[in-house]
Every structure is written in structure tokens, then in C-alpha cells.
Design a protein around this motif. Structure first.
Motif, PDB file in Angstrom:
ATOM      1  N   PHE A 196     -36.508 -25.098  47.137  1.00 32.15           N
ATOM      2  CA  PHE A 196     -37.592 -24.178  46.839  1.00 32.15           C
ATOM      3  C   PHE A 196     -36.596 -23.021  46.296  1.00 32.15           C
ATOM      4  O   PHE A 196     -37.154 -22.358  45.471  1.00 32.15           O
ATOM      5  CB  PHE A 196     -38.369 -23.824  47.947  1.00 32.15           C
ATOM      6  N   GLY A 197     -35.890 -22.479  47.060  1.00 33.09           N
ATOM      7  CA  GLY A 197     -35.096 -21.144  46.781  1.00 33.09           C
ATOM      8  C   GLY A 197     -33.901 -21.107  47.317  1.00 33.09           C
ATOM      9  O   GLY A 197     -33.216 -22.127  47.368  1.00 33.09           O
ATOM     10  N   LYS A 198     -33.174 -19.774  46.976  1.00 33.85           N
ATOM     11  CA  LYS A 198     -31.948 -19.429  47.554  1.00 33.85           C
ATOM     12  C   LYS A 198     -31.920 -19.112  48.892  1.00 33.85           C
ATOM     13  O   LYS A 198     -32.662 -18.454  49.444  1.00 33.85           O
ATOM     14  CB  LYS A 198     -31.372 -18.579  46.499  1.00 33.85           C
ATOM     15  N   TYR A 199     -30.940 -19.649  49.389  1.00 33.00           N
ATOM     16  CA  TYR A 199     -30.609 -19.249  50.856  1.00 33.00           C
ATOM     17  C   TYR A 199     -29.337 -18.183  50.755  1.00 33.00           C
ATOM     18  O   TYR A 199     -28.341 -18.666  50.427  1.00 33.00           O
ATOM     19  CB  TYR A 199     -30.143 -20.160  51.782  1.00 33.00           C
ATOM     20  N   LEU A 200     -29.445 -16.801  51.246  1.00 29.27           N
ATOM     21  CA  LEU A 200     -28.230 -15.901  51.081  1.00 29.27           C
ATOM     22  C   LEU A 200     -27.830 -15.462  52.461  1.00 29.27           C
ATOM     23  O   LEU A 200     -28.682 -15.220  53.234  1.00 29.27           O
ATOM     24  CB  LEU A 200     -28.970 -14.678  50.350  1.00 29.27           C
ATOM     25  N   PHE A 201     -26.733 -15.323  52.409  1.00 27.79           N
ATOM     26  CA  PHE A 201     -26.083 -15.191  53.863  1.00 27.79           C
ATOM     27  C   PHE A 201     -26.461 -13.946  54.504  1.00 27.79           C
ATOM     28  O   PHE A 201     -26.623 -12.698  53.520  1.00 27.79           O
ATOM     29  CB  PHE A 201     -24.420 -15.013  54.072  1.00 27.79           C
ATOM     30  N   GLU A 202     -26.795 -13.488  55.481  1.00 26.52           N
ATOM     31  CA  GLU A 202     -27.293 -12.247  56.127  1.00 26.52           C
ATOM     32  C   GLU A 202     -26.224 -11.020  56.142  1.00 26.52           C
ATOM     33  O   GLU A 202     -26.659 -10.150  55.615  1.00 26.52           O
ATOM     34  CB  GLU A 202     -27.504 -12.578  57.833  1.00 26.52           C
ATOM     35  N   PRO A 228     -28.836  -8.773  53.748  1.00 26.12           N
ATOM     36  CA  PRO A 228     -29.571  -8.787  54.917  1.00 26.12           C
ATOM     37  C   PRO A 228     -31.071  -8.677  54.748  1.00 26.12           C
ATOM     38  O   PRO A 228     -31.854  -9.060  55.776  1.00 26.12           O
ATOM     39  CB  PRO A 228     -28.950  -7.467  55.606  1.00 26.12           C
ATOM     40  N   ASN A 229     -31.519  -8.396  53.449  1.00 20.78           N
ATOM     41  CA  ASN A 229     -32.997  -8.266  53.397  1.00 20.78           C
ATOM     42  C   ASN A 229     -33.483  -9.138  52.594  1.00 20.78           C
ATOM     43  O   ASN A 229     -34.730  -9.022  52.199  1.00 20.78           O
ATOM     44  CB  ASN A 229     -33.250  -6.786  52.870  1.00 20.78           C
ATOM     45  N   ASP A 230     -32.850 -10.156  52.240  1.00 21.95           N
ATOM     46  CA  ASP A 230     -33.582 -11.301  51.340  1.00 21.95           C
ATOM     47  C   ASP A 230     -34.647 -11.861  52.253  1.00 21.95           C
ATOM     48  O   ASP A 230     -34.518 -12.331  53.291  1.00 21.95           O
ATOM     49  CB  ASP A 230     -32.560 -12.284  51.107  1.00 21.95           C
ATOM     50  N   ARG A 242     -34.251 -18.196  58.992  1.00 22.14           N
ATOM     51  CA  ARG A 242     -33.256 -17.949  60.075  1.00 22.14           C
ATOM     52  C   ARG A 242     -34.207 -17.578  61.419  1.00 22.14           C
ATOM     53  O   ARG A 242     -34.047 -18.210  62.325  1.00 22.14           O
ATOM     54  CB  ARG A 242     -32.528 -16.457  59.720  1.00 22.14           C
ATOM     55  N   ARG A 243     -35.547 -16.993  60.991  1.00 26.40           N
ATOM     56  CA  ARG A 243     -36.608 -16.889  62.181  1.00 26.40           C
ATOM     57  C   ARG A 243     -36.922 -18.038  62.785  1.00 26.40           C
ATOM     58  O   ARG A 243     -37.224 -18.120  63.712  1.00 26.40           O
ATOM     59  CB  ARG A 243     -37.566 -15.734  61.524  1.00 26.40           C
ATOM     60  N   MET A 244     -37.263 -18.934  61.613  1.00 28.62           N
ATOM     61  CA  MET A 244     -37.786 -20.297  62.072  1.00 28.62           C
ATOM     62  C   MET A 244     -36.976 -20.813  63.164  1.00 28.62           C
ATOM     63  O   MET A 244     -37.499 -21.760  63.951  1.00 28.62           O
ATOM     64  CB  MET A 244     -37.695 -21.069  60.774  1.00 28.62           C
ATOM     65  N   LYS A 245     -35.741 -20.734  63.086  1.00 26.36           N
ATOM     66  CA  LYS A 245     -34.928 -21.416  64.269  1.00 26.36           C
ATOM     67  C   LYS A 245     -35.307 -20.964  65.662  1.00 26.36           C
ATOM     68  O   LYS A 245     -35.014 -21.565  66.494  1.00 26.36           O
ATOM     69  CB  LYS A 245     -33.346 -21.003  63.783  1.00 26.36           C
ATOM     70  N   MET A 300     -27.965 -22.523  49.523  1.00 27.94           N
ATOM     71  CA  MET A 300     -27.035 -21.604  49.800  1.00 27.94           C
ATOM     72  C   MET A 300     -26.641 -20.939  48.426  1.00 27.94           C
ATOM     73  O   MET A 300     -25.719 -21.929  47.877  1.00 27.94           O
ATOM     74  CB  MET A 300     -25.954 -21.940  50.783  1.00 27.94           C
ATOM     75  N   VAL A 301     -26.516 -19.868  48.246  1.00 26.78           N
ATOM     76  CA  VAL A 301     -25.847 -19.254  47.003  1.00 26.78           C
ATOM     77  C   VAL A 301     -25.077 -18.105  47.468  1.00 26.78           C
ATOM     78  O   VAL A 301     -25.741 -17.081  47.865  1.00 26.78           O
ATOM     79  CB  VAL A 301     -26.646 -18.970  45.769  1.00 26.78           C
ATOM     80  N   ASN A 302     -23.646 -17.937  47.521  1.00 25.41           N
ATOM     81  CA  ASN A 302     -23.131 -16.537  47.904  1.00 25.41           C
ATOM     82  C   ASN A 302     -23.132 -15.657  47.054  1.00 25.41           C
ATOM     83  O   ASN A 302     -23.356 -15.882  45.922  1.00 25.41           O
ATOM     84  CB  ASN A 302     -21.676 -17.202  48.643  1.00 25.41           C
ATOM     85  N   ARG A 303     -22.572 -14.501  47.441  1.00 18.13           N
ATOM     86  CA  ARG A 303     -22.234 -13.480  46.287  1.00 18.13           C
ATOM     87  C   ARG A 303     -21.434 -13.605  45.217  1.00 18.13           C
ATOM     88  O   ARG A 303     -21.590 -13.405  43.987  1.00 18.13           O
ATOM     89  CB  ARG A 303     -21.909 -12.204  47.095  1.00 18.13           C
ATOM     90  N   ARG A 304     -20.204 -14.483  45.422  1.00 18.28           N
ATOM     91  CA  ARG A 304     -19.354 -14.778  44.425  1.00 18.28           C
ATOM     92  C   ARG A 304     -20.118 -15.726  43.419  1.00 18.28           C
ATOM     93  O   ARG A 304     -19.973 -15.569  42.128  1.00 18.28           O
ATOM     94  CB  ARG A 304     -18.226 -15.617  45.009  1.00 18.28           C
ATOM     95  N   HIS A 305     -20.961 -16.691  43.926  1.00 20.83           N
ATOM     96  CA  HIS A 305     -21.756 -17.549  43.055  1.00 20.83           C
ATOM     97  C   HIS A 305     -22.750 -16.583  41.923  1.00 20.83           C
ATOM     98  O   HIS A 305     -22.673 -16.865  40.932  1.00 20.83           O
ATOM     99  CB  HIS A 305     -22.290 -18.701  43.559  1.00 20.83           C
TER     100      HIS A 305
END
Length: 231
Positions: free
Chosen positions: A58-64, A68-70, A77-80, A217-222
Motif C-alpha cells: 500500500f505504502g512505504k514503511y520508514l524506520f522510526e 519518527p513522524n511518518d 508499529r502501533r498495530m503490534k 521498507m524504504v530507507n533514507r539512502r534509497h
């Protein structure tokens, strides 16, 4: 296609807008799509034209620690630990099925990824899968399970080590008859878990496998690479 989806709670979320890799679902630069619809890793894979499974998100998952505000990433993460957010995240997957990847509605059976061992009392992937199965009148088979304990994948940073750690530790208690599978999970980080699940499913008679996740997952470098290529 719209670039944003507005949930029933009024929250506006960015979708994973094309172009993205045909195999792993990772976003790719616009110029890549003009020559080959693959990321830098998958374009060199010998089975890219007939991969064991494909990932869609559906969308991008960005590391906290990087973003942190995505909002989508925070909700995943809350769903867990809070199942009350699941209906809102199911809306995101319904949008994916209706607008981003309608071809997924033609698959035969929905299968959630096995639950973890956090003691939360529920498997968020199973709850997401049940919603999809009900909405699109598909059977849901919660048949993938953990045969032996393994370290959490997020605690291991080396890809080869992750593959060794999980190898042979996933089981399946259902025999398929060539059914195409829609594998449901909350995120796709590096495809190790999806790859092992696919091996087990196909060893038990499953046909083609597609994975649908809330966040790829898409990190800052990508994201930096995409920005440089796309200007």
C-alpha cells in the motif's frame, strides 16, 4: 491513480505510487521504468521473469529512527500492541485491492504470515487477512506456523545470517492443489520471511504467490537515490 488515500478517520496517507520493481515492490527511479521495471537487485536475478513470489505494498514503511513522524509507519508499529488500529489499516489494504493492484482479487486463497512470539494474544497479519478474505469473498487459510523458535529478524542485520536463522523453521499444515496464494503481512523489510513462507507453501502444493503488505521498507539512502534520479 491518486497519490494519497484518505482513511475514514480523516488521515491522509501517501500510497506507493509507480514505478516500483515488478518483483520486490520497491520504488524505483522513473528512468529505470523506461528501460526495465526492476530495482538494482532484482534486475540481476536469474528468475526475475518468473520469480517464486512478488511483493506489492500500500505504502512505504520508514524506520522510526530515520523518520519518527511518518504516520503510516507509526500506525503499523502501533498495530503490534494495539489491535484497535487494525480496521483503519484494513481500509488501506482494501484501497490496494480496489485501485492499486486489482489483479490480486483474482487469486485463489488468502494466507496470513505466521504470528510472532511477543505474547500479544493476536496475529495482526491474520486479522488483516480475515478482513480481505471476507470483503472479497476469498477463502482464508491460517496454515503457516513456526516449527522452531528463531531470533526476531529485526535483530539481525546481515541478510545471509537472517536466511540461515529462519531456514527450515516455518511449517504449513495444509495441502494446496495448485492454488494461487495472496500472502498477507504488515511489512516487507528484506523479503526473507516472505521467501521462506513461499518455499513452504509451494512445497505444500501452492501455485503462484503474491505478497500484499501495508508498508514496503524504504530507507533514507534509497529515498536519496530516488531523489537524485528523479530530480
Amino acid at each position: 491513480m491518486e497519490r494519497f488515500f484518505k482513511r475514514s478517520d480523516g488521515v491522509k496517507l501517501e500510497i506507493l505510487y509507480p514505478p516500483f520493481c515488478e518483483v520486490c515492490g520497491n520504488p524505483i527511479p522513473d528512468s529505470f521504468a523506461e528501460t526495465h521495471p526492476y530495482c538494482g537487485v532484482c534486475k540481476d536475478s536469474p528468475d526475475k521473469y518468473d520469480p517464486p513470489f512478488r511483493v506489492r505494498a500500500f505504502g512505504k514503511y520508514l524506520f522510526e529512527d530515520e523518520y519518527p513522524n511518518d504516520r503510516l509507519s507509526k500506525d503499523i508499529r502501533r498495530m503490534k500492541t494495539d489491535s484497535t488500529i487494525i480496521p483503519l489499516l484494513q481500509e488501506c489494504l482494501y484501497y490496494s485491492m480496489d485501485h492499486q493492484y486489482p489483479e490480486l482479487r483474482e487469486l485463489d486463497v488468502v494466507v496470513p504470515v505466521m504470528g510472532g512470539s511477543s505474547g500479544r494474544g493476536y496475529n495482526q497479519a491474520a486479522l488483516l487477512a480475515q478482513g480481505i478474505a471476507s470483503r472479497y469473498n476469498l477463502p482464508c487459510r491460517d496454515v503457516v506456523y513456526t516449527k522452531a523458535p528463531y531470533r526476531p529478524m529485526h535483530e539481525i542485520h546481515d541478510l545471509a545470517e537472517k536466511e540461515r536463522e529462519i531456514a527450515g523453521k516455518i511449517g504449513c499444515n495444509h495441502q494446496f492443489e495448485g492454488d494461487s496464494v495472496l500472502l498477507i503481512d504488515d511489512t516487507c523489510i528484506d523479503m526473507v520471511t516472505k521467501r521462506e513462507c513461499t518455499k513452504v507453501l509451494q512445497a505444500h502444493g501452492a501455485g503462484e504467490v503474491w505478497a500484499l503488505v501495508l508498508g514496503r521498507m524504504v530507507n533514507r539512502r534509497h529515498l536519496g537515490v530516488l531523489g537524485r534520479y528523479n530530480g
